[in-house]
Write an enzyme that holds these catalytic residues in place. Structure first.
Site, PDB file in Angstrom:
ATOM      1  N   HIS A  44       0.854  -1.195   0.000  1.00  0.00           N
ATOM      2  CA  HIS A  44       0.000   0.000   0.000  1.00  0.00           C
ATOM      3  C   HIS A  44       0.891   1.246   0.000  1.00  0.00           C
ATOM      4  O   HIS A  44       1.318   1.729   1.046  1.00  0.00           O
ATOM      5  CB  HIS A  44      -0.920  -0.018   1.229  1.00  0.00           C
ATOM      6  N   HIS A  46       1.252   4.970  -2.246  1.00  0.00           N
ATOM      7  CA  HIS A  46       0.767   5.864  -3.316  1.00  0.00           C
ATOM      8  C   HIS A  46       1.942   6.575  -3.973  1.00  0.00           C
ATOM      9  O   HIS A  46       2.736   7.230  -3.287  1.00  0.00           O
ATOM     10  CB  HIS A  46      -0.178   6.919  -2.736  1.00  0.00           C
ATOM     11  N   ASP A  48       1.917   9.286  -5.832  1.00  0.00           N
ATOM     12  CA  ASP A  48       1.860  10.745  -5.693  1.00  0.00           C
ATOM     13  C   ASP A  48       2.034  11.198  -4.241  1.00  0.00           C
ATOM     14  O   ASP A  48       2.186  12.394  -3.986  1.00  0.00           O
ATOM     15  CB  ASP A  48       0.546  11.311  -6.280  1.00  0.00           C
ATOM     16  N   GLY A 202      -9.464   8.092  -1.886  1.00  0.00           N
ATOM     17  CA  GLY A 202     -10.122   9.400  -1.772  1.00  0.00           C
ATOM     18  C   GLY A 202     -10.935   9.527  -0.490  1.00  0.00           C
ATOM     19  O   GLY A 202     -10.826   8.715   0.431  1.00  0.00           O
ATOM     20  N   HIS A 229      -9.846   1.160  -0.061  1.00  0.00           N
ATOM     21  CA  HIS A 229      -9.586   1.918   1.171  1.00  0.00           C
ATOM     22  C   HIS A 229     -10.887   1.920   1.971  1.00  0.00           C
ATOM     23  O   HIS A 229     -11.892   2.477   1.499  1.00  0.00           O
ATOM     24  CB  HIS A 229      -9.254   3.370   0.851  1.00  0.00           C
ATOM     25  N   GLU A 232     -11.170   3.598   7.341  1.00  0.00           N
ATOM     26  CA  GLU A 232     -10.124   4.574   7.682  1.00  0.00           C
ATOM     27  C   GLU A 232     -10.792   5.852   8.214  1.00  0.00           C
ATOM     28  O   GLU A 232     -10.535   6.262   9.333  1.00  0.00           O
ATOM     29  CB  GLU A 232      -9.275   4.871   6.428  1.00  0.00           C
ATOM     30  N   HIS A 253      -6.285  -0.332   4.961  1.00  0.00           N
ATOM     31  CA  HIS A 253      -6.421   0.133   6.358  1.00  0.00           C
ATOM     32  C   HIS A 253      -7.257  -0.823   7.223  1.00  0.00           C
ATOM     33  O   HIS A 253      -6.727  -1.576   7.997  1.00  0.00           O
ATOM     34  CB  HIS A 253      -6.978   1.565   6.450  1.00  0.00           C
ATOM     35  N   ASP A 310       1.779   3.800   3.153  1.00  0.00           N
ATOM     36  CA  ASP A 310       0.734   4.648   2.571  1.00  0.00           C
ATOM     37  C   ASP A 310       1.395   5.723   1.704  1.00  0.00           C
ATOM     38  O   ASP A 310       1.268   5.692   0.484  1.00  0.00           O
ATOM     39  CB  ASP A 310      -0.158   5.275   3.641  1.00  0.00           C
TER      40      ASP A 310
HETATM   41 ZN    ZN Z   1      -3.859   4.833   0.885  1.00  0.00          ZN
END
Ligand code: ZN
Length: 369
Positions: A44, A46, A48, A202, A229, A232, A253, A310
């Site tokens: 997991h 990202h 960006d 998101g 996701h 969370e 999560h 993350d």
């Molecule tokens: Zn994430």
């Protein structure tokens, strides 16, 4: 039949297990340098959210992108909200900055390549890198160009640093579900060509996963893996939707899963892996403090847990730090860390034979520690 209260009681008993556990008095001392050397997998992460800070600055200069502040310290604070962050929505603001410099193919290739270089330094053998191609279209790049650019960076990274990888394409909860459908179609087109799964990321609250279920059904019908996701920034109902409406094979999560004992048992019985991200969970206020996190409870109940970063930049972390947090706050011993590492490899979206071979090699390497 268990209920939520039983688990909440159980959670309290597990809080703040900072002392070494009694039966591990003779356990090997866990140090950061030792943990850095352990073979690892990250499921997991990202793209960006995991750029290098210096790269964001350089790219902005090269591309003449105006950043929200010229002051390096202020900018760093915006990109790394830290533990003062108020919520997931607050945390996600940092991505407006990274995304502003990731609108060209060469920027995406570089970000992917540098991520592989970074994870290689802490002996990550395999990483699943996720991002949402739809967020990189401010300069009209088409989705295939956006995906090819990242795959090229990952390929070059594997060539130079030996880290294998796969891409997880993210739909976004708070963007019209018709775009999730386009991203699901993209995932189908790139199945066996670098894309290993489809995800939903998101803002979780007010944007239920079931509104995106058409995209998940397309992905599932094409025998593609999925993760969501969930749990969370919203309760177990969100995890329930991810599993039963979207057919999610893993949960991103799952922090609030403990609130429903019944669902927790289902997740455990079906061996649905949880992609746990400790630092991120405190920063987004999924739980208020490290002491409140249910990871120890989950592990002791036998849930299949994986530890992840993350966002290496936004959460100011890496996998070594996350494992050290598991040790310091929840008393994970070296043997338990090795167990979590193997559970993580088992949870990878890799073909079975390839995964089995990788696990054999990792077990041999882990024997050295
Ligand atoms: Zn994430």
């Amino acid at each position: 039949m268990s209920n939520a209260n039983e688990y909440q009681t159980g959670l309290k008993e597990y809080k703040c297990d900072t002392e070494p556990r009694k039966d591990d008095a003779d356990a090997v001392e866990v140090t950061e340098s030792l943990v850095r050397k352990l073979p690892k997998v990250e499921l997991h992460c990202h793209l960006d959210g995991s750029m290098r800070f210096e790269t964001v600055l350089q790219m902005a200069e090269e591309q003449k992108v105006k950043l929200p502040s010229d002051d390096t310290d202020k900018l760093k604070k915006l990109l790394q909200p830290g533990f003062d962050c108020k919520s997931l929505v607050d945390y996600l603001k940092a991505f407006d900055i990274t995304l502003s410099v990731l609108q060209k193919p060469e920027a995406l290739t570089r970000a992917a390549y540098e991520l592989i270089e970074d994870v290689a330094k802490e002996n990550v053998k395999y990483i699943e890198v996720r991002y949402s191609p739809i967020l990189h279209q401010l300069q009209d790049m088409n989705l295939a160009v956006i995906l090819d650019a990242v795959l090229e960076g990952l390929r070059l990274g594997e060539r130079d640093f030996g880290v294998k990888s796969g891409v997880i394409v993210c739909g976004i909860r708070n963007i019209d579900p018709k775009f999730s459908m386009r991203l699901a179609e993209l995932s189908v087109a790139y199945k066996n060509k670098g894309v290993v799964a489809f995800d939903l990321a998101g803002a979780e609250e007010d944007y239920p996963a079931r509104e995106h279920q058409e995209a998940f059904h397309l992905v599932l019908k094409n025998n593609i893996n999925s993760t969501v996701h969930a749990g969370e920034a919203y309760g177990p109902e969100s995890i329930h939707q991810a599993i039963h409406y979207c057919g999610s094979h893993r949960i991103g999560h799952g922090t609030r899963l403990f609130e429903s004992g019944d669902l927790l048992n289902y997740v455990n019985d079906h061996r649905i892996p949880l992609e746990i991200c400790l630092s991120s969970n405190i920063q987004t206020k999924a739980v208020p403090t490290f002491e409140d996190h249910p990871v120890r409870l989950y592990y002791d109940l036998g849930l299949r847990i994986t530890l992840n970063t993350d966002n290496r930049l936004v959460s100011d972390t890496n996998l070594t730090k996350e494992l050290m947090i598991a040790h310091q706050y929840y008393g994970f011993t070296l043997d338990e860390m090795k167990d979590v590492i193997i559970q993580s490899f088992k949870s990878a979206f890799l073909p079975y034979r390839e995964k089995r071979q990788m696990i054999r090699e990792v077990l041999l390497e882990l024997d050295n520690f």
